[in-house]
Design a protein around this motif. Structure first.
Motif, PDB file in Angstrom:
ATOM      1  N   SER A 318       0.825  -1.310  -0.024  1.00  0.00           N
ATOM      2  CA  SER A 318      -0.069   0.046   0.167  1.00  0.00           C
ATOM      3  C   SER A 318       0.807   1.311   0.067  1.00  0.00           C
ATOM      4  N   ILE A 319       0.449   2.203  -0.128  1.00  0.00           N
ATOM      5  CA  ILE A 319       0.986   3.701  -0.140  1.00  0.00           C
ATOM      6  C   ILE A 319       1.637   4.337   1.044  1.00  0.00           C
ATOM      7  N   GLY A 320       0.930   3.736   2.179  1.00  0.00           N
ATOM      8  CA  GLY A 320       1.562   4.217   3.510  1.00  0.00           C
ATOM      9  C   GLY A 320       2.852   3.690   3.879  1.00  0.00           C
ATOM     10  N   PRO A 321       3.030   2.465   3.900  1.00  0.00           N
ATOM     11  CA  PRO A 321       4.293   2.134   4.344  1.00  0.00           C
ATOM     12  C   PRO A 321       5.587   2.403   3.270  1.00  0.00           C
ATOM     13  N   PHE A 322       5.001   2.482   1.889  1.00  0.00           N
ATOM     14  CA  PHE A 322       5.866   3.047   1.034  1.00  0.00           C
ATOM     15  C   PHE A 322       6.309   4.659   1.267  1.00  0.00           C
ATOM     16  N   ASN A 323       5.477   5.340   1.517  1.00  0.00           N
ATOM     17  CA  ASN A 323       5.768   6.818   2.017  1.00  0.00           C
ATOM     18  C   ASN A 323       6.538   6.861   2.947  1.00  0.00           C
ATOM     19  N   ARG A 324       6.241   6.143   4.110  1.00  0.00           N
ATOM     20  CA  ARG A 324       7.046   6.178   5.363  1.00  0.00           C
ATOM     21  C   ARG A 324       8.458   5.654   5.190  1.00  0.00           C
ATOM     22  N   ALA A 325       8.688   4.599   4.511  1.00  0.00           N
ATOM     23  CA  ALA A 325       9.967   4.114   4.411  1.00  0.00           C
ATOM     24  C   ALA A 325      10.965   4.981   3.145  1.00  0.00           C
ATOM     25  N   PHE A 326      10.130   5.494   2.196  1.00  0.00           N
ATOM     26  CA  PHE A 326      10.780   6.475   1.298  1.00  0.00           C
ATOM     27  C   PHE A 326      11.106   7.722   2.025  1.00  0.00           C
ATOM     28  N   LYS A 327      10.421   8.355   2.807  1.00  0.00           N
ATOM     29  CA  LYS A 327      10.816   9.358   3.668  1.00  0.00           C
ATOM     30  C   LYS A 327      12.050   9.435   4.641  1.00  0.00           C
TER      31      LYS A 327
END
Length: 348
Positions: A318-327
């Motif tokens: 999902s987009i949530g874990p991706f955004n957190r890991a990316f940031k």
């Protein structure tokens, strides 16, 4: 002021427990991260305060120090929560919290200190804090077991089980004390029995921690650098797996990868943590997934591709874990990264 032989024995046991706690705070944890050492010593200070605030002494004996001891005693669960958060969540940091949340926590800490030091814990908030103790204790259990399968450090995995058991025992004890008849809580044997249990628990923990080197479980993972006569048997298999970009499979876990490489989970955990230096499996996967995502976000030909599509293609569910890991890795959001990279490519 005179004391009975039972009360004197109680004081001796509390002194032994205090010495053991101070030894733990001074002698252990030199290899641990700074935040863990600070939260560990804060926890020990709170435990020492609890030992002496619950000693068989009248309230007036403590004088002005009672408020401070009360503050530390009731703050024990918060220090334990911080210790668990820093120990079991590799990327946790109070300074990474949003500024508004940091402000709220600062105000709460100021109120907490005022209530227990100045007001001596008299008021409705004392009852509210008892509820918060249970909530935070349950959350500590959650922190300990949530990423158990993802954890690559065997000693820390054992520590997670230990913490879960100890907190559960603590909750049962707390409930038992609150539900016990009044005469039990004020019985002359209750205080020394409590002191005996604390001493036994500390001795047991110290022996267990020394034999299993639990302090090493919270230290940064070290990459194996000694020369080897032959490459590790898993190296070629894992390199082939990475080269084929099979890590982009959604929902991939350690067990599935071990099965794919035809090895045990223990062997794979040890290889990724010791040889490659990762502390948890998700960091290992995200290292490769985020590299792929950054390349796609920098590609002008994919500028119209939704970020969600890129995240899913790279293996994120999902987009949530991706955004957190990316940031966490790039210190910016995926959209900010894309805008910066595309502008740079246009200027070249």
């Amino acid at each position: 002021m005179t004391f009975t032989s039972l009360e004197l024995a109680d004081f001796i046991l509390r002194g032994i427990a205090t010495g053991q706690l101070l030894h733990m705070g001074l002698a252990h944890g030199s290899t641990q991260p700074h935040a863990i050492r600070i939260s560990q010593r804060a926890t020990i200070s709170c435990m020492v305060a609890y030992l002496w605030l619950t000693a068989p002494l009248p309230d007036q004996f403590y004088g002005h120090w009672r408020g401070l001891l009360l503050l530390l005693t009731d703050g024990l669960i918060y220090c334990l929560w911080l210790l668990a958060s820093y120990s079991f969540r590799d990327h946790f940091s109070l300074v990474r919290l949003p500024l508004w949340l940091q402000g709220l926590l600062t105000l709460y800490a100021a109120w907490f200190a005022y209530f227990f030091v100045i007001q001596q814990g008299v008021g409705l908030f004392h009852t509210i804090n008892h509820v918060l103790v249970i909530v935070l204790a349950l959350h500590i259990v959650y922190l300990a077991i949530h990423d158990y399968q993802d954890d690559l450090l065997d000693k820390r995995r054992r520590a997670r089980i230990q913490v879960t058991c100890l907190v559960c025992v603590y909750l049962v004890f707390l409930a038992g004390v609150e539900l016990a008849p009044e005469f039990i809580r004020h019985h002359r044997l209750y205080s020394p029995t409590n002191a005996v249990l604390v001493v036994l628990a500390l001795v047991t923990y110290t022996v267990y921690a020394k034999n299993n080197r639990l302090s090493e479980a919270l230290a940064p993972a070290a990459v194996f650098t000694q020369p080897q006569t032959a490459p590790h048997p898993l190296r070629q298999k894992l390199d082939q797996f990475i080269d084929s970009k099979a890590y982009q499979q959604t929902g991939l876990n350690l067990a599935a990868l071990a099965d794919h490489l035809n090895c045990s989970e223990y062997q794979l955990r040890k290889y990724i943590s010791t040889e490659l230096g990762y502390r948890n499996f998700s960091d290992f996967l995200n290292q490769h997934r985020l590299t792929d995502a950054s390349v796609q976000l920098s590609n002008p030909e994919l500028s119209s591709t939704p970020i969600l599509t890129i995240a899913l293609n790279c293996g994120f569910g999902s987009i949530g874990p991706f955004n957190r890991a990316f940031k966490l890795r790039f210190d910016c959001t995926p959209s900010e990264y894309r805008q910066t990279r595309l502008k740079t490519s246009q200027l070249q």
